[in-house]
Design an enzyme around this catalytic site. Structure first.
Site, PDB file in Angstrom:
ATOM      1  N   CYS A 198       1.646   1.387  13.638  1.00  0.00           N
ATOM      2  CA  CYS A 198       2.480   2.453  14.609  1.00  0.00           C
ATOM      3  C   CYS A 198       2.215   1.867  16.206  1.00  0.00           C
ATOM      4  O   CYS A 198       1.815   1.003  16.310  1.00  0.00           O
ATOM      5  CB  CYS A 198       1.741   3.944  14.737  1.00  0.00           C
ATOM      6  SG  CYS A 198       0.185   3.966  15.558  1.00  0.00           S
ATOM      7  N   ARG A 219      -4.300   9.891   0.142  1.00  0.00           N
ATOM      8  CA  ARG A 219      -5.589   9.645   1.048  1.00  0.00           C
ATOM      9  C   ARG A 219      -5.764   8.326   1.671  1.00  0.00           C
ATOM     10  O   ARG A 219      -4.871   7.588   1.255  1.00  0.00           O
ATOM     11  CB  ARG A 219      -6.594   9.784   0.120  1.00  0.00           C
ATOM     12  CG  ARG A 219      -6.808   8.995  -1.205  1.00  0.00           C
ATOM     13  CD  ARG A 219      -7.909   9.041  -1.942  1.00  0.00           C
ATOM     14  NE  ARG A 219      -7.815   8.199  -3.125  1.00  0.00           N
ATOM     15  CZ  ARG A 219      -9.028   8.041  -3.878  1.00  0.00           C
ATOM     16  NH1 ARG A 219     -10.067   8.676  -3.785  1.00  0.00           N
ATOM     17  NH2 ARG A 219      -8.746   7.205  -4.891  1.00  0.00           N
ATOM     18  N   TRP A 246      -6.859   4.091 -13.993  1.00  0.00           N
ATOM     19  CA  TRP A 246      -6.052   3.622 -13.131  1.00  0.00           C
ATOM     20  C   TRP A 246      -5.715   2.282 -13.480  1.00  0.00           C
ATOM     21  O   TRP A 246      -4.820   1.606 -12.993  1.00  0.00           O
ATOM     22  CB  TRP A 246      -6.544   3.789 -11.688  1.00  0.00           C
ATOM     23  CG  TRP A 246      -7.876   3.466 -11.275  1.00  0.00           C
ATOM     24  CD1 TRP A 246      -8.931   4.194 -11.132  1.00  0.00           C
ATOM     25  CD2 TRP A 246      -8.310   2.021 -11.242  1.00  0.00           C
ATOM     26  NE1 TRP A 246      -9.962   3.471 -10.983  1.00  0.00           N
ATOM     27  CE2 TRP A 246      -9.595   1.913 -10.891  1.00  0.00           C
ATOM     28  CE3 TRP A 246      -7.870   0.691 -11.028  1.00  0.00           C
ATOM     29  CZ2 TRP A 246     -10.617   0.947 -10.854  1.00  0.00           C
ATOM     30  CZ3 TRP A 246      -8.490  -0.515 -10.979  1.00  0.00           C
ATOM     31  CH2 TRP A 246      -9.669  -0.147 -10.578  1.00  0.00           C
ATOM     32  N   CYS A 257      -4.134   6.829  10.641  1.00  0.00           N
ATOM     33  CA  CYS A 257      -4.004   5.733  11.698  1.00  0.00           C
ATOM     34  C   CYS A 257      -5.179   5.694  12.482  1.00  0.00           C
ATOM     35  O   CYS A 257      -5.864   6.605  12.756  1.00  0.00           O
ATOM     36  CB  CYS A 257      -3.021   5.981  12.546  1.00  0.00           C
ATOM     37  SG  CYS A 257      -3.255   5.191  14.155  1.00  0.00           S
ATOM     38  N   GLU A 312     -20.314   3.486  -6.748  1.00  0.00           N
ATOM     39  CA  GLU A 312     -19.378   4.158  -7.971  1.00  0.00           C
ATOM     40  C   GLU A 312     -19.522   3.396  -9.060  1.00  0.00           C
ATOM     41  O   GLU A 312     -19.405   2.031  -8.701  1.00  0.00           O
ATOM     42  CB  GLU A 312     -17.948   4.390  -7.102  1.00  0.00           C
ATOM     43  CG  GLU A 312     -17.821   5.642  -6.396  1.00  0.00           C
ATOM     44  CD  GLU A 312     -16.493   5.530  -5.853  1.00  0.00           C
ATOM     45  OE1 GLU A 312     -15.312   5.166  -6.609  1.00  0.00           O
ATOM     46  OE2 GLU A 312     -15.922   6.017  -4.738  1.00  0.00           O
ATOM     47  N   CYS A 317      -2.437   0.077   9.793  1.00  0.00           N
ATOM     48  CA  CYS A 317      -1.239   0.871  10.282  1.00  0.00           C
ATOM     49  C   CYS A 317      -0.538   0.003  11.517  1.00  0.00           C
ATOM     50  O   CYS A 317      -1.081  -0.733  12.172  1.00  0.00           O
ATOM     51  CB  CYS A 317      -1.972   2.130  10.984  1.00  0.00           C
ATOM     52  SG  CYS A 317      -0.978   3.228  12.015  1.00  0.00           S
ATOM     53  N   GLU A 321      -7.037  12.514 -11.151  1.00  0.00           N
ATOM     54  CA  GLU A 321      -8.115  11.862 -11.896  1.00  0.00           C
ATOM     55  C   GLU A 321      -8.823  12.522 -12.881  1.00  0.00           C
ATOM     56  O   GLU A 321     -10.054  12.642 -13.133  1.00  0.00           O
ATOM     57  CB  GLU A 321      -9.088  11.603 -10.685  1.00  0.00           C
ATOM     58  CG  GLU A 321      -8.737  10.355  -9.891  1.00  0.00           C
ATOM     59  CD  GLU A 321      -9.540   9.734  -8.615  1.00  0.00           C
ATOM     60  OE1 GLU A 321     -10.315  10.600  -8.285  1.00  0.00           O
ATOM     61  OE2 GLU A 321      -9.373   8.681  -8.431  1.00  0.00           O
ATOM     62  N   ASN A 371     -14.578   6.982   2.839  1.00  0.00           N
ATOM     63  CA  ASN A 371     -14.382   6.594   1.527  1.00  0.00           C
ATOM     64  C   ASN A 371     -13.292   5.298   1.432  1.00  0.00           C
ATOM     65  O   ASN A 371     -12.026   5.236   1.778  1.00  0.00           O
ATOM     66  CB  ASN A 371     -13.737   7.526   0.593  1.00  0.00           C
ATOM     67  CG  ASN A 371     -13.988   7.214  -0.973  1.00  0.00           C
ATOM     68  OD1 ASN A 371     -15.180   7.185  -1.249  1.00  0.00           O
ATOM     69  ND2 ASN A 371     -13.002   6.998  -1.702  1.00  0.00           N
ATOM     70  N   GLU A 372     -13.719   4.223   0.944  1.00  0.00           N
ATOM     71  CA  GLU A 372     -12.966   3.041   0.820  1.00  0.00           C
ATOM     72  C   GLU A 372     -12.231   2.719   1.860  1.00  0.00           C
ATOM     73  O   GLU A 372     -10.919   2.602   1.805  1.00  0.00           O
ATOM     74  CB  GLU A 372     -12.410   3.034  -0.546  1.00  0.00           C
ATOM     75  CG  GLU A 372     -13.449   3.012  -1.774  1.00  0.00           C
ATOM     76  CD  GLU A 372     -12.790   2.832  -3.356  1.00  0.00           C
ATOM     77  OE1 GLU A 372     -11.666   2.985  -3.291  1.00  0.00           O
ATOM     78  OE2 GLU A 372     -13.267   2.353  -3.902  1.00  0.00           O
TER      79      GLU A 372
HETATM   80  C1  GLA Z   1     -12.362   4.774  -6.015  1.00  0.00           C
HETATM   81  C2  GLA Z   1     -12.536   6.014  -5.171  1.00  0.00           C
HETATM   82  C3  GLA Z   1     -12.906   7.061  -5.911  1.00  0.00           C
HETATM   83  C4  GLA Z   1     -12.148   7.288  -6.923  1.00  0.00           C
HETATM   84  C5  GLA Z   1     -12.445   5.928  -8.121  1.00  0.00           C
HETATM   85  C6  GLA Z   1     -11.670   6.006  -9.378  1.00  0.00           C
HETATM   86  O1  GLA Z   1     -13.506   3.940  -6.058  1.00  0.00           O
HETATM   87  O2  GLA Z   1     -13.440   5.854  -4.030  1.00  0.00           O
HETATM   88  O3  GLA Z   1     -12.508   8.129  -5.064  1.00  0.00           O
HETATM   89  O4  GLA Z   1     -10.676   7.480  -7.111  1.00  0.00           O
HETATM   90  O5  GLA Z   1     -11.961   4.714  -7.236  1.00  0.00           O
HETATM   91  O6  GLA Z   1     -12.108   4.968 -10.023  1.00  0.00           O
HETATM   92 ZN    ZN Z   2      -1.340   3.455  13.867  1.00  0.00          ZN
END
Ligand code: GLA
Ligand code: ZN
Length: 687
Positions: free
Chosen positions: A165, A119, A323, A123, A315, A163, A363, A157-158
């Site tokens: 390319c 994920r 992790w 690009c 979050e 990239c 996860e 998300n985050e």
């Molecule tokens: C990040 C992601 C989430 C998840 C958490 C796990 O913050 O945004 O989707 O993977 O880490 O801690």
């Molecule tokens: Zn690119």
């Protein structure tokens, strides 16, 4: 006058408590979804973030959309009093998209193209990716942007990574053309005469690569700037269709702790509300102060990105992550304490990753409100319920903010440049550590701090601390002079005023444009090995009444006091007795220079003396034991004081002669109070 900010959405003017929820993983198990709703109500959860990685569930085939399940979930939640933060799903894409349009796959710095998978790896230049995201976002907006249960957009998300390319290379060159106009200008700014790097055609410019260029600092710096620009531009494209459908629904994107790959100051301009994901390694160390103060600094940074507007804790884990090198449980009390810590620094939400553990994939062992056992009889569920209960009692704090008279500069471009430089200490100039250590001195005393960048307005502060301001952009030194002239106190450290915004060294003596306000000239800098020390001896009868000597490590600037007075000198080596701590009176204010990395006990004594002299605001005027901090939010009339004990032992606090009300219990509080291990209390006082 301090204002109270509007809630994130007037539809639900309460603390958001909930988290990332993936009903799309459970569509074949309707009983689980019904059970989720029962458990959400039971745990005092009220807002779920939905759809973050749901692209394939929403568009299983190109152009074939399925919103039915999302309709049903949002309606069901709403009927049950649970609101939604709706995500756009661009953080991970369906396989059909990667296979049909390989240009969406990211190319790494080594020029190897990713296969489909994982994920956060598209690009951000690809016109096809942008188009596909825009189509889906528009459809989502048309369907849900006016739903009474939808409170906010969560963009992707985050965001992160880069990239390399061909599309991105081309976009980079175009961005450079915009920035420099001519190749001559670019060659000058990047000092390309060095090692015969002079470009004679735009097409010769390539992004940095391990098997290509990594040593042209101007190129490295501009590439990082471009990555921020292009990512931000991508976000702008994501937001456009959403705002076209409903301009009043705010957007956020979840930012990451101390993330270095993007200049969040620029990105924050594209979103209405800042949110971030917070995963401290609680209990990893017996030193509670280091980690707790650092996390407070992060909260302050994210709040400062929007000049004090309340942010969102998007979050956090209710128990453990999966992790980190070790998945440690939060000890009893820590969940409430770390949640209140976010609120104390200006968060109007406590959200989790994740509501329910996913049954499979990477996860499945990450902490969640609902574990695989599937019921409410767990320690974690009870602690989450307690947080929810307490948040409902803090409603009056929504929209209040932190007012700081102290600011610390933590500048992203400076961070990039100072760490990219070769020498003087390739084993670590420890920029971040230095910033953290300055912040910690204020945290211990319960002093509100804004964490700003060098482009921010300095005029609202009394005390401005600029650790290792290696890069000084055009106009910044003038604004610092102005600040000090008008009575402000400025503190700079070693290795400041070295390069301009192109990473070209200032000619004519360091600290370059800061030389005048600091009243010193830095002639050379010595590096110490890890474990090697020098020291600073305070002059007798110095104006801060500091005494004795303190340990110095890492870097020692060999400075000459020009107009500055010397407060302390080096202890040993060939530069013994030369200035190491100075103050320069400038206009109505003062500018201090700390020429070396000094120990925490120095920072405590030095900032303690400064704080007394200039009287910056504190959360509460009481003695705080080590490991206990106080932070405060205000609406201009009331002060909400959060006293938080990060120790694993009881701590007694004396409230002195004042009396306060306990916001949660409504009780009157005075005299001595005992904070339990990881205990916290929220007090109210009229200003
Ligand atoms: C990040 C992601 C989430 C998840 C958490 C796990 O913050 O945004 O989707 O993977 O880490 O801690
Ligand atoms: Zn690119």
């Amino acid at each position: 006058m301090v204002k109270k900010y509007a809630p994130i959405n007037e539809k639900f003017p309460h603390f958001y408590h909930g988290g990332d929820y993936n009903p799309d993983q459970w569509l074949k198990h309707p009983e689980i979804i019904d059970e989720d709703i029962r458990l959400m109500k039971l745990s005092n959860c009220n807002v779920m973030t939905i759809g973050i990685f749901a692209w394939t569930a929403l568009e299983p085939e190109e152009g074939k959309f399925n919103f039915k399940w999302l309709d049903e979930i949002i309606n069901k939640l709403y009927k049950n009093g649970i609101y939604v933060v709706l995500a756009t799903p661009s953080g991970a894409r369906p396989a059909w998209l990667s296979l049909k349009y390989p240009e969406v796959l990211r190319v790494n710095a080594n020029r190897v193209k990713n296969l489909h998978g994982e994920r956060h790896n598209h690009c951000y230049t690809s016109p096809i990716y942008r188009e596909k995201v825009a189509i889906l976002n528009r459809k989502l907006a048309e369907r849900f942007a006016n739903h009474p249960g939808v409170l906010l957009w969560h963009i992707s998300n985050e965001f992160g990574g880069e990239c390399h390319c061909e599309l991105c290379q081309e976009a980079f060159r175009n961005w450079l053309k915009e920035r420099y106009g001519t190749l001559e200008e670019l060659n000058e700014a990047w000092w390309t005469g060095f090692w015969s790097h002079t470009y004679t055609d735009w097409s010769q410019i390539q992004s940095p690569a391990p098997q290509g260029d990594t040593t042209l600092h101007g190129l490295n710096l501009d590439w990082k700037r471009f990555v921020t620009y292009q990512t931000t531009d991508f976000i702008r494209q994501e937001v456009k269709p959403l705002k076209e459908v409903n301009p009043n629904l705010s957007v956020t994107t979840n930012l990451m702790e101390f993330y270095e790959g993007l200049d969040y100051w620029k990105l924050a301009k594209e979103i209405d509300i800042v949110s971030w994901d917070n995963y401290p390694e609680w209990h990893c160390d017996t030193d509670f102060v280091d980690l707790a103060s650092y996390i407070s600094m992060m909260h302050d940074f994210f709040r400062s990105l929007k000049s004090g507007k309340p942010f969102m804790l998007m979050e956090s884990t209710p128990s453990m992550t999966n992790w980190q090198s070790l998945s440690k449980l939060k000890k009893p009390g820590m969940h409430l304490l770390s949640s209140l810590q976010a609120v104390a620094h200006g968060s109007d939400t406590v959200q989790y990753f994740q509501w329910r553990k996913s049954r499979g994939a990477s996860e499945k062992f990450h902490g969640a409100v609902v574990d695989h056992c599937g019921h409410e009889n767990t320690r974690v569920f009870k602690e989450v319920t307690e947080v929810g209960d307490i948040l409902t009692k803090l409603d009056e704090i929504i929209g209040t903010t932190v007012v700081a008279e102290t600011a610390i500069i933590l500048d992203t471009e400076n961070r990039w440049a100072v760490k990219d430089a070769k020498g003087p200490r390739n084993c670590g100039v420890n920029y971040e550590e230095l910033v953290k250590s300055q912040y910690k001195a204020f945290w211990k005393k319960g002093i509100p701090v804004d964490v700003i960048d060098m482009q921010c307005d300095f005029s609202k502060y009394k005390l401005l601390v600029a650790p290792m301001l290696y890069m000084v952009k055009t106009g910044v030194a003038e604004r610092i002079e102005e600040f000090v002239k008008k009575g402000g106190t400025f503190v700079a450290t070693y290795w400041s005023g070295i390069v301009d915004e192109n990473d070209l060294c200032f000619l004519g003596g360091f600290p370059g444009p800061l030389r005048k306000v600091l009243g010193i000239w830095a002639e050379e800098i010595d590096s110490l090995y890890d474990g090697e020390t020098n020291g600073v001896v305070l002059q007798t009868n110095n104006e801060l009444s500091l005494a004795g000597s303190y340990e110095a490590i890492e870097l020692c600037d060999l400075i000459h006091a020009e107009t500055a007075e010397v407060l302390g000198v080096y202890k040993k080596d060939f530069y013994a007795d030369r200035p190491a701590l100075t103050v320069n009176k400038f206009g109505k204010g003062k500018a201090y220079y700390i020429a070396t990395r000094l120990s925490d006990d120095f920072n405590d004594a030095f900032y303690g003396a400064l704080i007394n002299e200039i009287n910056v605001n504190r959360a509460v005027d009481i003695e705080l034991p080590l490991g206990v901090t106080a932070q405060m939010r205000t609406d201009g009339e009331n002060k909400y004081i959060f006293i938080m004990n990060f120790n694993d032992t009881d701590k007694t606090i004396s409230l002195g002669s004042e009396s306060y009300s306990n916001v949660v219990s409504g009780k009157k509080m005075e005299g001595k109070i005992i904070l339990k291990p990881f205990g916290a209390i929220v007090l109210k006082h009229r200003l």
